[in-house]
Design a protein around this motif. Structure first.
Motif, PDB file in Angstrom:
ATOM      1  N   LEU A 110      -7.988 -36.473  14.250  1.00 53.88           N
ATOM      2  CA  LEU A 110      -7.370 -35.718  15.111  1.00 53.88           C
ATOM      3  C   LEU A 110      -7.109 -34.346  14.142  1.00 53.88           C
ATOM      4  O   LEU A 110      -6.896 -34.145  13.872  1.00 53.88           O
ATOM      5  CB  LEU A 110      -5.820 -36.678  15.224  1.00 53.88           C
ATOM      6  CG  LEU A 110      -5.919 -37.876  15.940  1.00 53.88           C
ATOM      7  CD1 LEU A 110      -6.890 -38.183  16.051  1.00 53.88           C
ATOM      8  CD2 LEU A 110      -4.764 -38.392  15.905  1.00 53.88           C
ATOM      9  N   SER A 111      -6.391 -33.269  15.256  1.00 52.56           N
ATOM     10  CA  SER A 111      -5.526 -32.286  15.099  1.00 52.56           C
ATOM     11  C   SER A 111      -3.948 -32.801  15.410  1.00 52.56           C
ATOM     12  O   SER A 111      -3.755 -33.132  16.103  1.00 52.56           O
ATOM     13  CB  SER A 111      -6.022 -31.322  15.828  1.00 52.56           C
ATOM     14  OG  SER A 111      -5.555 -31.730  16.637  1.00 52.56           O
ATOM     15  N   ALA A 112      -3.081 -31.819  14.670  1.00 53.02           N
ATOM     16  CA  ALA A 112      -1.724 -31.752  14.649  1.00 53.02           C
ATOM     17  C   ALA A 112      -1.110 -30.893  14.823  1.00 53.02           C
ATOM     18  O   ALA A 112      -0.717 -29.951  13.723  1.00 53.02           O
ATOM     19  CB  ALA A 112      -0.878 -33.060  14.179  1.00 53.02           C
ATOM     20  N   GLY A 113      -0.051 -30.465  15.818  1.00 45.53           N
ATOM     21  CA  GLY A 113       0.627 -28.958  16.103  1.00 45.53           C
ATOM     22  C   GLY A 113       1.488 -29.590  16.351  1.00 45.53           C
ATOM     23  O   GLY A 113       2.279 -30.335  17.050  1.00 45.53           O
ATOM     24  N   PHE A 114       2.542 -28.839  15.794  1.00 51.35           N
ATOM     25  CA  PHE A 114       4.383 -29.062  15.743  1.00 51.35           C
ATOM     26  C   PHE A 114       5.153 -28.151  16.285  1.00 51.35           C
ATOM     27  O   PHE A 114       4.862 -26.606  15.666  1.00 51.35           O
ATOM     28  CB  PHE A 114       5.074 -29.895  14.392  1.00 51.35           C
ATOM     29  CG  PHE A 114       4.105 -30.816  13.602  1.00 51.35           C
ATOM     30  CD1 PHE A 114       5.289 -32.030  13.921  1.00 51.35           C
ATOM     31  CD2 PHE A 114       3.071 -30.557  13.184  1.00 51.35           C
ATOM     32  CE1 PHE A 114       4.726 -33.045  13.224  1.00 51.35           C
ATOM     33  CE2 PHE A 114       2.234 -32.530  12.577  1.00 51.35           C
ATOM     34  CZ  PHE A 114       3.428 -32.806  12.375  1.00 51.35           C
ATOM     35  N   ILE A 115       5.900 -28.057  17.032  1.00 56.73           N
ATOM     36  CA  ILE A 115       6.681 -27.177  17.360  1.00 56.73           C
ATOM     37  C   ILE A 115       8.432 -27.403  16.681  1.00 56.73           C
ATOM     38  O   ILE A 115       8.906 -28.921  17.326  1.00 56.73           O
ATOM     39  CB  ILE A 115       6.434 -26.628  19.632  1.00 56.73           C
ATOM     40  CG1 ILE A 115       5.558 -26.370  19.245  1.00 56.73           C
ATOM     41  CG2 ILE A 115       7.797 -26.153  18.841  1.00 56.73           C
ATOM     42  CD1 ILE A 115       5.145 -25.874  20.773  1.00 56.73           C
ATOM     43  N   LEU A 116       9.354 -26.461  16.096  1.00 50.66           N
ATOM     44  CA  LEU A 116       9.959 -27.362  15.507  1.00 50.66           C
ATOM     45  C   LEU A 116      11.186 -26.789  15.632  1.00 50.66           C
ATOM     46  O   LEU A 116      11.185 -24.964  16.089  1.00 50.66           O
ATOM     47  CB  LEU A 116       9.874 -27.169  13.843  1.00 50.66           C
ATOM     48  CG  LEU A 116       8.760 -28.290  13.348  1.00 50.66           C
ATOM     49  CD1 LEU A 116       8.537 -27.852  11.617  1.00 50.66           C
ATOM     50  CD2 LEU A 116       8.744 -30.052  13.824  1.00 50.66           C
ATOM     51  N   GLU A 117      12.302 -27.103  15.902  1.00 46.54           N
ATOM     52  CA  GLU A 117      13.336 -26.205  16.255  1.00 46.54           C
ATOM     53  C   GLU A 117      14.043 -25.649  15.023  1.00 46.54           C
ATOM     54  O   GLU A 117      14.503 -26.907  13.973  1.00 46.54           O
ATOM     55  CB  GLU A 117      14.398 -26.818  17.040  1.00 46.54           C
ATOM     56  CG  GLU A 117      16.227 -26.389  17.357  1.00 46.54           C
ATOM     57  CD  GLU A 117      16.254 -27.361  18.381  1.00 46.54           C
ATOM     58  OE1 GLU A 117      17.720 -26.343  18.844  1.00 46.54           O
ATOM     59  OE2 GLU A 117      16.270 -28.614  18.098  1.00 46.54           O
ATOM     60  N   GLU A 118      14.638 -24.641  14.872  1.00 44.21           N
ATOM     61  CA  GLU A 118      15.437 -24.034  13.700  1.00 44.21           C
ATOM     62  C   GLU A 118      16.417 -24.797  13.852  1.00 44.21           C
ATOM     63  O   GLU A 118      17.465 -25.127  14.384  1.00 44.21           O
ATOM     64  CB  GLU A 118      15.807 -22.662  13.272  1.00 44.21           C
ATOM     65  CG  GLU A 118      17.098 -22.454  13.216  1.00 44.21           C
ATOM     66  CD  GLU A 118      17.696 -21.315  13.408  1.00 44.21           C
ATOM     67  OE1 GLU A 118      17.957 -20.038  11.731  1.00 44.21           O
ATOM     68  OE2 GLU A 118      17.400 -20.529  15.021  1.00 44.21           O
ATOM     69  N   GLY A 119      16.539 -25.519  12.176  1.00 44.37           N
ATOM     70  CA  GLY A 119      18.175 -27.074  11.422  1.00 44.37           C
ATOM     71  C   GLY A 119      17.220 -27.683  12.207  1.00 44.37           C
ATOM     72  O   GLY A 119      18.612 -29.418  11.704  1.00 44.37           O
ATOM     73  N   PHE A 120      16.425 -28.193  12.425  1.00 38.84           N
ATOM     74  CA  PHE A 120      15.707 -29.725  12.197  1.00 38.84           C
ATOM     75  C   PHE A 120      15.431 -30.402  11.390  1.00 38.84           C
ATOM     76  O   PHE A 120      15.290 -29.893  10.173  1.00 38.84           O
ATOM     77  CB  PHE A 120      14.636 -29.503  13.100  1.00 38.84           C
ATOM     78  CG  PHE A 120      13.980 -31.142  13.182  1.00 38.84           C
ATOM     79  CD1 PHE A 120      14.577 -31.783  14.209  1.00 38.84           C
ATOM     80  CD2 PHE A 120      12.908 -31.652  12.722  1.00 38.84           C
ATOM     81  CE1 PHE A 120      13.583 -33.066  14.155  1.00 38.84           C
ATOM     82  CE2 PHE A 120      12.301 -32.902  12.780  1.00 38.84           C
ATOM     83  CZ  PHE A 120      13.235 -34.444  13.965  1.00 38.84           C
ATOM     84  N   PRO A 121      15.969 -31.761  10.616  1.00 42.02           N
ATOM     85  CA  PRO A 121      16.562 -31.811   9.371  1.00 42.02           C
ATOM     86  C   PRO A 121      14.977 -32.068   8.662  1.00 42.02           C
ATOM     87  O   PRO A 121      14.124 -33.144   9.534  1.00 42.02           O
ATOM     88  CB  PRO A 121      16.969 -33.294  10.105  1.00 42.02           C
ATOM     89  CG  PRO A 121      17.857 -33.265  10.940  1.00 42.02           C
ATOM     90  CD  PRO A 121      17.258 -32.569  11.449  1.00 42.02           C
ATOM     91  N   ILE A 122      14.505 -31.379   7.373  1.00 39.83           N
ATOM     92  CA  ILE A 122      13.967 -32.274   7.016  1.00 39.83           C
ATOM     93  C   ILE A 122      13.323 -33.547   6.837  1.00 39.83           C
ATOM     94  O   ILE A 122      12.488 -34.059   7.219  1.00 39.83           O
ATOM     95  CB  ILE A 122      13.758 -31.661   5.137  1.00 39.83           C
ATOM     96  CG1 ILE A 122      13.638 -30.088   5.598  1.00 39.83           C
ATOM     97  CG2 ILE A 122      12.591 -32.151   4.702  1.00 39.83           C
ATOM     98  CD1 ILE A 122      12.262 -29.355   6.247  1.00 39.83           C
ATOM     99  N   GLY A 123      14.850 -34.317   6.894  1.00 43.97           N
ATOM    100  CA  GLY A 123      14.544 -36.066   6.242  1.00 43.97           C
ATOM    101  C   GLY A 123      14.086 -36.612   7.628  1.00 43.97           C
ATOM    102  O   GLY A 123      12.777 -37.459   7.133  1.00 43.97           O
ATOM    103  N   ASP A 124      14.311 -36.126   8.984  1.00 46.68           N
ATOM    104  CA  ASP A 124      13.601 -36.178  10.060  1.00 46.68           C
ATOM    105  C   ASP A 124      12.052 -36.469   9.783  1.00 46.68           C
ATOM    106  O   ASP A 124      11.680 -36.675  10.939  1.00 46.68           O
ATOM    107  CB  ASP A 124      14.451 -36.091  11.317  1.00 46.68           C
ATOM    108  CG  ASP A 124      16.178 -36.433  11.375  1.00 46.68           C
ATOM    109  OD1 ASP A 124      16.109 -37.534  10.842  1.00 46.68           O
ATOM    110  OD2 ASP A 124      16.895 -36.475  12.371  1.00 46.68           O
ATOM    111  N   LEU A 125      11.377 -34.889   9.946  1.00 43.83           N
ATOM    112  CA  LEU A 125      10.037 -34.555   9.951  1.00 43.83           C
ATOM    113  C   LEU A 125       9.720 -35.267   8.929  1.00 43.83           C
ATOM    114  O   LEU A 125       8.244 -35.677   9.016  1.00 43.83           O
ATOM    115  CB  LEU A 125      10.233 -33.096   9.504  1.00 43.83           C
ATOM    116  CG  LEU A 125       9.091 -32.649   9.335  1.00 43.83           C
ATOM    117  CD1 LEU A 125       8.038 -32.277  10.909  1.00 43.83           C
ATOM    118  CD2 LEU A 125       9.242 -31.005   9.636  1.00 43.83           C
ATOM    119  N   SER A 126      10.131 -35.997   7.299  1.00 41.96           N
ATOM    120  CA  SER A 126       9.039 -36.564   6.301  1.00 41.96           C
ATOM    121  C   SER A 126       8.940 -38.008   7.225  1.00 41.96           C
ATOM    122  O   SER A 126       8.536 -38.343   7.263  1.00 41.96           O
ATOM    123  CB  SER A 126      10.385 -36.528   5.436  1.00 41.96           C
ATOM    124  OG  SER A 126       9.843 -37.993   4.825  1.00 41.96           O
TER     125      SER A 126
END
Length: 393
Positions: free
Chosen positions: A148-164
């Motif tokens: 698989l590949s994985a592409g992320f589009i993240l919004e400024e201010g998104f919590p690092i904890g949630d991304l983890s």
């Protein structure tokens, strides 16, 4: 001027003349009503056939949420815009995955994007949803998922904890099916220009078996199987948003189906096609298959597996459960001789509880899905119109 009046000789009448007259009148009325129904049904079916074969076009000037719901608007957008723009023989198959011949190898390739809201919900989150969804699109084509590949589009201010948490769930989901996430991309948009986190996953797998699964290969007499209770993911997302004062013990059915597909293919030599019932639900899958194969599909509503909590929520929301998305259920069309073996195989392992034969493939009316209701009637089960459940995957 005198008018002639027809008279009846009372002596010529039988004792049951009144009953005979009533029966004759009733027979004539029923015959006329039957003819009228027949004409009406033929007219309706002819109009439907004309609408289905007409070249797709986009009626709206701007994109609406309905264009992403998996129903009629989605199909029009895909056929009129993307299929016309990118037309080639591989794309024209309109399957969940592209089947590619590379040397002696047959590969399956697919891609999917995930914008579910909320990102975390009972039973999963956007991370494992992205992995499972792409794995399933490969598996229902008869492929063994590999990478698989994985592409992320993240919004400024998104919590690092949630991304983890999302990344951890993706890692676990990939490990569960023995695949690796081997490449990817990351973009960040300004605050207010996104909605936390969007993910795109693409996947590649190999088709080891001599199978050619296709929505265009179904035949009259085939059985329609669904692998478990429907609608749980879509209703879970709606309730998780907290916009409705409804409480129910429901969790998403998101799950990897690769092992389940292997069990089906091992047990049933007459598998025609499989589809995972995501956006637009089981109804959309069946309409796609009926149109591609030029057959009718007759569904028995009483045979459709659905949890009481899901049925109750759908009734309160005014939604047909057959239009509600699943993320861990598939529809399989199987030759009649293999149907029971396929059903037993599905039930024999994980994610197969509640599997059921819900209908049959018929010759006519071609391209139409009909639902035999619990009340004894029959109605057309069409593609989803509008978007009652936006952003459910």
């Amino acid at each position: 001027m005198m008018h002639k009046v027809n008279t009846i000789d009372a002596n010529s009448l039988s004792a049951d003349w009144a009953e005979d007259a009533i029966r004759e009148n009733s027979a004539n009325h029923n015959h006329a009503a039957k003819d009228l129904r027949s004409i009406t049904e033929r007219d309706v079916l002819a109009r439907l056939e004309g609408a289905r074969t007409r070249k797709a076009r986009i009626r709206e000037d701007r994109i609406t949420l309905a264009h992403g719901a998996g129903g009629k608007a989605t199909h029009s957008l895909i056929e009129a815009m993307f299929l016309e723009g990118f037309r080639n023989p591989i794309l024209e198959a309109m399957e969940d995955q592209a089947v590619l011949q590379v040397g002696d190898a047959r590969l399956a390739f697919t891609t999917d994007s995930f914008v579910v809201s909320p990102l975390f919900f009972p039973g999963g989150n956007i991370g494992d949803l992205a992995v499972n969804g792409t794995v399933n699109d490969l598996a229902v084509g008869g492929a063994r998922p590999l990478y698989l590949s994985a592409g992320f589009i993240l919004e400024e201010g998104f919590p690092i904890g949630d991304l983890s948490r999302i990344v951890t769930s993706m890692k676990s989901a990939a490990q569960a099916v023995g695949i690796q996430i081997v490449t990817g991309d990351t973009k960040v948009v300004q605050k207010g220009k996104g909605d936390g986190c969007f993910i795109n996953t693409s996947g590649i797998g190999v088709i080891d078996r001599p199978v050619n699964l296709s929505a265009a290969s179904c035949r009259p007499g085939d059985a329609v199987i669904v692998s478990g209770p429907i609608g749980e993911h879509g209703i879970t997302i709606m309730l998780a948003r907290g916009e409705l004062e409804i409480e129910a013990d429901i969790g998403s059915d998101t799950a990897p189906l690769a092992a389940l597909v292997e069990r089906i293919l091992d047990a049933a030599p007459q598998v025609r096609c499989m589809r995972d019932a995501t956006r637009g639900g089981v109804a959309t899958v069946l309409n796609e298959i009926a149109a591609a194969s030029g057959v009718a599909i007759i569904v028995d509503e009483s045979a459709v597996p659905i949890r009481q909590e899901v049925a109750g929520a759908c009734e309160l929301l005014g939604i047909d459960p057959l239009h509600v998305a699943c993320e861990g259920r598939l529809v399989a069309i199987v030759g009649d001789e293999s149907a029971q073996a396929a059903l037993t195989a599905i039930r024999s392992g994980p994610y197969g509880d509640g599997a059921s034969i819900i209908g049959r493939v018929k010759a006519d009316p071609a391209g139409i899905v009909l639902l035999k209701t619990c009340f004894g009637g029959t109605r057309i089960l069409d593609l989803l119109i509008g978007d009652p459940l936006p952003r459910i995957c």
